[in-house]
Design an enzyme around this catalytic site. Structure first.
Site: not given
Lengths: 562, 547
Positions: A338-340
Site C-alpha cells: 500500500d501507499e507506495l
C-alpha cells in the site's frame, strides 16, 4: 419448538415485547430454536468428551470452557440483574453434562491443525442441542475446530444469579456454520509495541466471537520489532528497544496460542513502502530515507521505501519474506504493497540509474519485484495477500490466487472483484478502529484524523459485504476484518478501542444474516452486543460500555426514536 | 536551555542534559532557571524535613516522593532511552538531600486542610533550588500545600502563576467507577497539579450516592447494591484527595438530570420515563424534579444540605443544566401549583434555586451552577455563585458580563467524551462531534473575548469526562494524558519565557508526562508512534527533518 414459535407470532401479533431471550449469542447462529424453560447447571456438571484420543488442545479447550462456565458469573442484563429469576430457579431442572462427539468416521485432529488449513477447507460448523428436561446436552461437529466453536456458543448461553448458573431458554437447538471463511482482526505492532501478553489476551477475546484470523501487521516504517534469525540486525537496529521485540520463540508461542483457539495468524511484512526503519540496518536498500519534508515522500513520518528496482533489494526482500513465512503454519502471508510514494524514487540516484540501465519503468520494476517476492512465497506453499493498490494503481501481474485487501474505501471492492481477485474487506470507512482519535501529527491542533469520524460498532455493523457486486462475484468475498493502526494506540488502550467494536465484523462474516433470514439489524443486535461486552468485562477484557448501564438493562429504551 | 530533569537508567539519576528540548514538566515552572550539568541521585539520598511537628500527610507525601524517585525508572525519550548518557554519569556529582522548609512564621497545617481552603486563599507557590555541585537542594514554601506542589515538580523535574481552580470532572452516574479507579485518577491528577475533583456523582440514569437521611435514593437508584458510594467511601475519597492537594467539589445536578429519583420519590418527578424521551430530555430516561412544588423544594434543599455538610470543600454544585420545559407543560401537579400561586415556571425556578442555594450558603458553601442558570433563566443568584461554562467557549463573555466568576469547561475544547460516536440505539450514521485532542484543548485561551477588568473572574477550568460510553475500563486512556492540557493552561498560563503556550513546545514534555504515567501504572494513551516520541518535532505536520 412449535410452541415457542407460536409464542413469537403471538407476541408479534399482539405487539408485546419479546422476553429478551436470545440476547446471549454473538455471532448469532445460522439456525436457532429456543424455548422458555429455565435450566440450571448442576454442581456436578461435566463435559463428556466421547472422542478417542482427544488432542491435547481440545482437552485444554474443554477445561477452558469449564472455567468460563464456573467463573463468568454474568448477571442477566435486566433491571435486578436476575433477581426476578429466583423463583424459576427454585424449581428448575438441572443439566448434568454436555457430550462432545465428532461425526462418525472423522479423525480427531488437533484444533491447531484444523485452524490453519486453507480457507474453504476448514470445518467450523457444529450442532448444539440442550434439552429442557435435564437430559444430556450434545455438541457434535465434523472437526475439533467445529467443537471449539460450539463450546464458545455453549458458554455464551448461561447467566449467573445467587450462586446458580442457568439459562431461561431451554430447550435450545442450534445448527451453525459460518457465512464466510475469513473473519479477522488486524493489529499494527510497529507504530507502538504490544507485549506478548496483550496479544494473547486479544486472541482470547477474538476466539469468544469466533474470529478466525489474526492479521499481524508486525513491521512498518517506525519500528521493526520482529527477530529474524537470518537478518538479526533488522530488530537490533529497528526495534524501539531490545525489550520491544518479538523473538522467534515469541512468534511461535503466539501462533500456537492462536491456533489452539481456532485462529490462523496471517503475518504482514509491508513492502516495498512502509519500510523506512530497514535503513537502520541496510541504508543502501532504502530510498528517500528520512527525507524532508516527510510529507512529500510518505503519508506519515519517517520517509523511506525499499529501492525495489535494485536486484539486490529484490533478492533481500524475497529472502526476508521467505525466512519469516516458512516459520509460520499459515497458508497466507501478506506482502502489503500500500501507499507506495513515487516521489521517493524521482531523485533517487540508485533507482534512476538502474531504470536507465535496464530501460525499465518504475511500474515494470515493481512488477518484477512483486513477481520475485510472491514467487518465493508461493514456492513455500504460501498464498500472497496484498493491499488494493497492487491491483488498482499499478499494472502488475499477480497470481490468480492472490488475495486482495480493500482498505481505502468500501467502494473499491467492486473494481477489485471485477479483476477476478478474491477479496478481504477492511474498508477504512467502516472498519478502521483508529479513526476519529484526532490528528496525531504535531503542530496541527485543529486537525482531524484522516479517516474521521470514529467508526462506531453500529456503523461497522451496517457494512454490506456484497454491495455493488454481481451474484457471480459473491464467491470472491472471503470475508473481512476490523483493524487497529497504532499511531495512537498501545497496550494501554487496546482493549477499549477494539472491544466490543470488533465483534461487529465477526458477526457480519459469521452470521451474514439473522436466523430468520432477515438482514442483520442494529436494533436487534445491540442487546446481544451489550451481553458480549459485559461477558468480556467479566473475563478481564477492558471493553468499553456502549451506552449508560441504564440503557443496557432496558433494551430499546435508548433508541434514538424510542 | 534545558530542564534539570532527573532521569534514571539503572540506579543513576542524571541532571541537566543537552537536548535542546524542555521535556518532563507539565505544568512547567515560570521561574525555573536551568543549567547543563549532569547530577545524579545519591544511593543515600534523603528528604530532610526541617519542619517542627510535620503533619502526617506531609510525611506521607515525602514518602511517596521518595517512592516515585526510586521507582519511576523512566528512560529519557530519545533514541537509546538514555544509553548515550552513561559517560556523563561516570563523572557526575551526586545529590544527597533535599531540604524542605516553610517560610518563617508560616503555620504548619496538614496538606488536607490547606487543599480545601477557599479559592484565592490557598498557598500553592513554592521555590525549588538544585545546585549543580551536589550540595543540598532546597524546597521552600508558605504552606504544606506549596511543599506538596514542589515535591511533584521535584519528581518530574522542574514557580507559580496559576488560576486557583484546576479541575478534572467525572460523571459517575451513567457508569459507576469503583473507588480504586477514582483513587488512581486522583493520583494522576496530583502529578500535574490539578487541585479540584469535580464529582458529577448523580444523574438521571443512576443515583450511586448513599445519603444517610434518604437511603432509598441509592437503594432504588443505584445500578446495583455494589455500585454505590457509601458515606465512608465518600469520606475516604475526600481525604485521599485532600492529602494530594485536591479539593472535591461534588455536584448533585438539579432540577434536571434527576429522573432516577422517581425510583424512590415518584411524586417528586415530572415526566418520568415519558415517551418519546427526546421530547422531554437531552437523553433517556426523561424525568425532572417538580421544582415548583414546595415539598420538592424543601426535599432538595434538605438533600443538598445533608450531603454538602459532610464535605470539607467550600464549593458545591447544584447543576442546573438542560432543564426541559416540555416536561412540565402537561405536568398536572406543576401546572396546578403555578396556577394557584400565579407564578411562572421561571419564577418557580427562582424560588427553588434561592431556597436550595440559601440552604447551602447557610452551611458555608459557595454554590456552583452550569451556565444556563445565568444565561437562559432570569434567576437571582448570589454574587458569590460560580458559573461553569460548558455549551461553548463563546459563552464565557456573556456570563462574565453578568459579573459572575467562571470555571471554563467548554465542550468545544474540554469534553473528553466527544468524538466517540453516537451511543443512542438505532442510529448507525449518527455522530458525536469531533474528538478533542490534547493539542486542541491546549490552544484554549482562558481570557478570550474578556476585558482586562474581567480577567479576575476566571477562576480556572477543567476537562470533564461524561460517562455514557466510559467506565473503569477506559477511564485511563480517555482521560490521560489529555487532561494534563488544562492542568498546564491553568497552572502555567504561559511559558517561563513569557511566551504564550505552544503545542510544538509542549508535545515533547507531554510525551514525558505520558511515559511517566505509564511507569506509574496509568494506562495513558500514546500520542504518537514511539518513533516520534523519541524525535521531538520530527512528526510535526510541516516538519523538515533529517537529510
Amino acid at each position: 419448538m412449535a410452541f415457542s414459535r407460536y409464542l413469537i407470532i403471538l407476541a408479534l401479533v399482539t405487539g408485546c415485547i419479546l422476553p429478551s431471550g436470545v440476547q446471549a449469542l454473538w455471532p448469532i447462529p445460522t439456525t436457532l430454536e429456543t424455548g422458555m424453560t429455565t435450566l440450571k447447571i448442576s454442581p456436578t456438571f461435566y463435559f463428556d468428551v466421547q472422542i478417542e484420543g482427544p488432542p491435547s488442545d481440545l482437552r485444554d479447550a474443554v477445561a477452558q470452557s469449564q472455567h468460563y462456565l464456573e467463573n463468568d458469573k454474568l448477571g442477566r442484563l435486566v433491571v435486578g440483574r436476575g433477581s426476578n429469576d429466583t423463583s424459576a430457579l427454585a424449581t428448575a431442572r438441572t443439566l448434568s453434562k454436555l457430550t462432545l462427539s465428532l461425526a462418525s468416521g472423522v479423525a480427531a485432529e488437533p484444533i491447531s491443525s484444523e485452524a490453519v488449513k486453507p480457507l474453504g477447507t476448514r470445518s467450523e460448523e457444529y450442532a448444539l442441542i440442550i434439552p429442557a428436561d435435564g437430559s444430556a446436552a450434545t455438541l457434535t461437529a465434523n472437526s475439533t475446530l467445529g467443537l471449539y466453536r460450539g463450546l464458545t456458543t455453549f458458554n455464551q448461553l448461561f447467566y449467573y444469579y445467587g450462586g446458580v448458573t442457568y439459562t431461561l431458554l431451554a430447550p435450545i437447538s442450534i445448527k451453525d456454520t459460518p457465512a464466510y471463511p475469513f473473519r479477522g482482526l488486524g493489529l499494527d505492532t510497529s507504530r507502538n509495541y504490544y507485549p506478548v501478553c496483550d496479544i494473547l489476551r486479544t486472541l482470547d477475546a477474538m476466539s469468544w466471537v469466533k474470529i478466525n484470523t489474526f492479521h499481524w501487521h508486525i513491521t512498518d516504517s517506525q519500528s521493526f520489532p520482529l527477530e529474524v534469525a537470518q537478518y538479526p540486525e533488522l530488530s537490533i537496529n529497528g526495534a524501539y528497544s531490545p525489550q520491544e521485540v518479538y523473538t522467534a520463540s515469541d512468534v511461535q508461542y503466539i501462533v500456537q496460542y492462536a491456533a489452539a483457539r481456532g485462529i490462523d495468524v496471517m503475518m504482514e511484512i509491508d513492502t516495498p513502502g512502509h519500510t523506512a526503519i530497514i535503513a537502520a540496518t541496510y541504508p543502501e536498500y532504502v530510498a528517500c530515507s528520512d527525507a524532508s519534508p516527510w510529507a512529500d515522500f510518505a503519508n506519515e513520518p519517517p520517509a523511506g521505501q525499499l529501492r525495489f528496482a535494485l536486484p539486490e533489494v529484490m533478492n533481500f526482500t524475497a529472502s526476508l519474506l521467505t525466512n519469516v513465512a516458512k516459520a509460520l503454519p499459515s497458508h497466507y502471508f501478506s506482502t502489503g504493497g500500500d501507499e507506495l510514494n513515487t516521489n521517493c524514487y524521482a531523485n533517487d540516484y540508485l533507482t534512476e540509474q538502474q531504470l536507465n540501465r535496464t530501460g525499465m519503468t518504475l511500474n515494470g520494476a515493481l512488477d518484477t519485484f512483486t513477481q520475485t517476492t510472491h514467487g518465493a512465497l508461493i514456492a513455500q506453499g504460501k498464498t500472497p495477500v496484498v493491499w488494493e493498490e497492487m491491483v488498482l494503481d499499478w499494472n502488475i501481474t499477480l497470481s490468480n490466487e492472490t488475495i486482495v485487501m480493500i482498505w481505502i474505501s468500501s467502494a473499491d471492492a467492486a473494481a477489485v472483484a471485477g479483476r477476478g481477485f478474491r477479496i478481504i474487506h477492511a474498508p477504512s470507512n467502516y472498519f478502521y478502529l483508529d479513526c476519529g482519535a484526532g490528528e496525531w501529527l504535531g503542530d496541527d491542533p485543529t486537525g482531524n484524523s484522516w479517516c474521521d469520524p470514529f467508526k462506531t460498532w453500529s456503523k461497522a455493523y451496517t457494512f454490506d459485504p456484497l454491495a455493488n457486486l454481481t451474484e457471480a462475484q459473491y464467491e470472491l468475498v472471503l470475508g473481512g476484518e476490523q483493524i487497529l493502526w497504532s499511531e495512537q494506540s498501545g497496550p494501554q488502550n487496546v482493549d477499549p478501542i477494539v472491544w466490543p467494536r470488533a465483534a461487529a465484523s465477526a458477526e457480519i462474516f459469521w452470521s451474514g444474516k439473522q436466523p430468520t433470514g432477515a438482514a442483520l439489524n442494529v436494533t436487534e443486535a445491540l442487546p446481544r452486543l451489550h451481553d458480549v461486552r459485559y461477558r468480556m468485562v467479566q473475563r478481564g477484557i477492558k471493553a468499553i460500555p456502549l451506552q449508560p448501564q441504564w440503557c443496557a438493562l432496558r433494551p430499546d429504551a435508548c433508541d434514538i426514536y424510542a
